[in-house]
Scaffold this active site. Structure first.
Site, PDB file in Angstrom:
ATOM      1  N   GLU A   1      36.685  39.867  43.665  1.00  0.00           N
ATOM      2  CA  GLU A   1      36.473  38.601  42.969  1.00  0.00           C
ATOM      3  C   GLU A   1      37.515  37.555  43.369  1.00  0.00           C
ATOM      4  O   GLU A   1      37.248  36.360  43.347  1.00  0.00           O
ATOM      5  CB  GLU A   1      36.509  38.842  41.455  1.00  0.00           C
ATOM      6  CG  GLU A   1      35.509  37.993  40.703  1.00  0.00           C
ATOM      7  CD  GLU A   1      35.306  38.435  39.266  1.00  0.00           C
ATOM      8  OE1 GLU A   1      34.435  39.285  39.028  1.00  0.00           O
ATOM      9  OE2 GLU A   1      36.021  37.932  38.378  1.00  0.00           O
TER      10      GLU A   1
ATOM     11  N   HIS B   1      32.707  65.209  50.181  1.00  0.00           N
ATOM     12  CA  HIS B   1      31.372  65.803  50.303  1.00  0.00           C
ATOM     13  C   HIS B   1      30.289  64.751  50.119  1.00  0.00           C
ATOM     14  O   HIS B   1      29.158  65.082  49.772  1.00  0.00           O
ATOM     15  CB  HIS B   1      31.218  66.937  49.293  1.00  0.00           C
ATOM     16  CG  HIS B   1      32.235  68.016  49.509  1.00  0.00           C
ATOM     17  ND1 HIS B   1      32.007  69.105  50.324  1.00  0.00           N
ATOM     18  CD2 HIS B   1      33.525  68.120  49.072  1.00  0.00           C
ATOM     19  CE1 HIS B   1      33.105  69.856  50.357  1.00  0.00           C
ATOM     20  NE2 HIS B   1      34.046  69.281  49.605  1.00  0.00           N
TER      21      HIS B   1
ATOM     22  N   LYS C   1      26.488  33.629  35.436  1.00  0.00           N
ATOM     23  CA  LYS C   1      26.657  33.473  33.987  1.00  0.00           C
ATOM     24  C   LYS C   1      25.761  32.337  33.491  1.00  0.00           C
ATOM     25  O   LYS C   1      25.054  32.453  32.497  1.00  0.00           O
ATOM     26  CB  LYS C   1      28.110  33.137  33.638  1.00  0.00           C
ATOM     27  CG  LYS C   1      29.057  34.330  33.582  1.00  0.00           C
ATOM     28  CD  LYS C   1      30.408  33.904  32.997  1.00  0.00           C
ATOM     29  CE  LYS C   1      31.404  35.046  32.896  1.00  0.00           C
ATOM     30  NZ  LYS C   1      32.669  34.711  32.280  1.00  0.00           N
TER      31      LYS C   1
HETATM   32  O1  PA5 Z   1      38.292  38.226  36.252  1.00  0.00           O
HETATM   33  C1  PA5 Z   1      37.563  37.462  35.651  1.00  0.00           C
HETATM   34  O2  PA5 Z   1      37.888  36.288  35.395  1.00  0.00           O
HETATM   35  C2  PA5 Z   1      36.197  37.912  35.148  1.00  0.00           C
HETATM   36  O3  PA5 Z   1      35.916  39.195  35.603  1.00  0.00           O
HETATM   37  C3  PA5 Z   1      36.162  37.894  33.622  1.00  0.00           C
HETATM   38  O4  PA5 Z   1      37.165  38.732  33.129  1.00  0.00           O
HETATM   39  C4  PA5 Z   1      34.798  38.341  33.091  1.00  0.00           C
HETATM   40  O5  PA5 Z   1      33.797  37.536  33.631  1.00  0.00           O
HETATM   41  C5  PA5 Z   1      34.780  38.255  31.576  1.00  0.00           C
HETATM   42  O6  PA5 Z   1      35.106  36.973  31.145  1.00  0.00           O
HETATM   43  P1  PA5 Z   1      35.605  36.683  29.690  1.00  0.00           P
HETATM   44  O7  PA5 Z   1      36.879  37.408  29.460  1.00  0.00           O
HETATM   45  O8  PA5 Z   1      35.747  35.207  29.625  1.00  0.00           O
HETATM   46  O9  PA5 Z   1      34.526  37.183  28.758  1.00  0.00           O
END
Ligand code: PA5
Length: 466
Positions: A292, A321, A435
């Site tokens: 990410e 495996h 989202k």
């Molecule tokens: O790393 C990130 O920013 C995302 O993975 C968020 O943690 C995830 O989308 C969840 O978002 P939030 O904490 O706003 O619910």
């Protein structure tokens, strides 16, 4: 003094694995640019950005989490985290690494009165629907975690359990604690309106960099994990990052190796293979962090670059495996990181039975510890033989200190690699698009335009085969 994790890069070098490797001098040729990026990081940090680097020095969050947990720890049978992505993966990783591997299956007495811990990082109807079969909400504390306070998955979980709590308990507020932004988002509004207990996700810290805030610390406190040691470990890596010279800076060197192999040698996949059950969910946490943060369409200049190395998690010996055939004989497009543990908590002897069967007798009298070690060495050998670049992180022991070190090591490595790739490691526009599409499809007000767009794109591509 707890022993530190160690970083080995020998099997990334051409001296060890031949032409597919990198001569150390090529990595050393980055010294000047690395110094410049380190300087930039230093000054960004000094001006109050990069707040995740300060977390190991921040005593308040761990203290608050400890105190909160101390008063309630024996009151509940279950502690349930409702969250997703960066609001769940760190919690899972800490629990798997630092508690009994079958923690939730222990009796309450064996757990010393601590609650079972569940982290529901999905909205699968079968999973969530069935969850109510195994917990009694009247004996459960729910920790809702969402930085934005509006993520559809977490909010829908929250609404489901909030409704159950209202129906089944005398005072639902005794069963809820919310971790979210200090000012923004719907959860903060609900906290204020209903006077529900809360913790903050500090300003300037994104989900996947938030494990050392109350996001990860609260569930860990309820699992009796030593938060101070975790932070102490993380702190030791911040010191190493800032103080060590270029050639002795494991974070910068590993970042450069990964960058160089990715950019110049076609290794667009990074496999992290843990030879430890305890560390398996840290590889999952790493997978999110690397993917990410570094998978980006645009460079900081705005130029379209579509960059990012794909992280893969693997588990030794299980994946010997399943995956190792591909890893040794398939496309040579991967760089490997092996997580090795030197000292296990348990020693498991293999009994000397069937001594007369030659093909089995070599096992009897040895231990699973030896077998695991030799299988790991076997994999390292097979990778080297196949000229597959491999580095290692060695944990003298899996404990709070070394896990804290690992977390900060990879957070800093991700930051540094973001510099090398010239991208912003802290945003996630690709996730935001999904989202928004969910909001639109669920008919959330204000997202009508997105819905029109989705309809036009999906009608063009609607060519289901079955
Ligand atoms: O790393 C990130 O920013 C995302 O993975 C968020 O943690 C995830 O989308 C969840 O978002 P939030 O904490 O706003 O619910």
């Amino acid at each position: 003094m707890k022993e530190s994790i160690k970083y080995y890069y020998t099997n990334l070098l051409s001296d060890a694995i031949g032409n597919n490797g990198v001569p150390l001098k090529e990595i050393y040729s980055y010294e000047k640019i690395a110094a410049q990026y380190k300087k930039e990081i230093k000054s960004e940090h000094a001006t109050g950005n990069l707040k995740f680097i300060d977390l190991p020095f921040e005593k308040k969050y761990s203290k608050d989490c400890y105190e909160y947990a101390k008063k309630r720890i024996n009151r509940y049978d279950n502690f349930v985290v409702l969250g997703i992505g960066g609001s769940a993966l760190g919690n899972i990783a800490l629990l798997t690494a630092l508690q009994h591997p079958y923690y939730n299956l222990l009796s309450k007495k064996e757990r010393k009165g601590l609650p079972r811990i569940f982290i529901l990082d999905n909205i699968d109807p079968d999973q969530i629907g069935s969850f109510l079969d195994v917990i009694d909400v009247k004996k459960t504390l729910f920790n809702v975690i969402s930085k934005s306070g509006e993520t559809a998955e977490t909010m829908s979980q929250f609404l489901i359990f909030y409704d159950q709590l209202k129906k089944q308990t005398h005072n639902y507020k005794n069963h809820l604690v919310i971790t979210t932004d200090a000012n923004k988002g719907f959860l903060r509004k609900i906290i204020e309106k209903e006077k529900i207990d809360s913790f903050i996700v500090p300003d300037g810290i994104g989900g996947r960099f938030s494990v050392l805030t109350p996001v990860g610390l609260l569930s860990s406190a309820f699992a009796n994990i030593n938060l101070n040691e975790l932070l102490r470990g993380a702190k030791s890596i911040v010191d190493i990052f800032f103080k060590n010279t270029f050639k002795t800076n494991p974070i910068i060197l590993n970042s450069l190796f990964h960058y160089h192999y990715f950019k110049n040698l076609g290794k667009d996949i990074s496999v992290m293979m843990s030879y430890s059950y305890r560390l398996k969910d840290l590889t999952d946490w790493y997978r999110q962090l690397w993917a990410e943060s570094l998978g980006k369409r645009y460079a900081l200049s705005g130029k379209e670059i579509f960059t990012g190395q794909t992280p893969i998690k693997a588990l030794g010996v299980t994946d010997q495996h399943s995956q190792v055939q591909l890893y040794t004989e398939g496309p040579n497009n991967k760089i490997f990181t092996i997580l090795q543990v030197q000292k296990w908590d348990k020693t498991v002897k293999i009994p000397k039975v069937f001594k007369d069967i030659e093909g089995l007798s070599y096992l009897g009298g040895s231990t699973l510890n030896n077998l695991m070690m030799y299988e790991r060495i076997g994999t390292e050998y097979a990778f080297a033989l196949a000229s597959r670049p491999t580095c290692k992180i060695i944990f003298p022991k899996v404990n709070e200190f070394t896990v804290g070190q690992f977390i900060m090591f990879y957070e800093l490595q991700t930051l540094f690699t973001g510099k090398l790739l010239n991208i912003n490691p802290f945003d996630q526009p690709g996730v935001e698009a999904g989202k928004k599409a969910t909001y639109a499809l669920m008919r959330r007000k204000g997202y009508e335009n997105v819905l029109d767009d989705i309809k036009s794109i999906l009608t063009k591509t609607r060519d289901y085969v079955i």
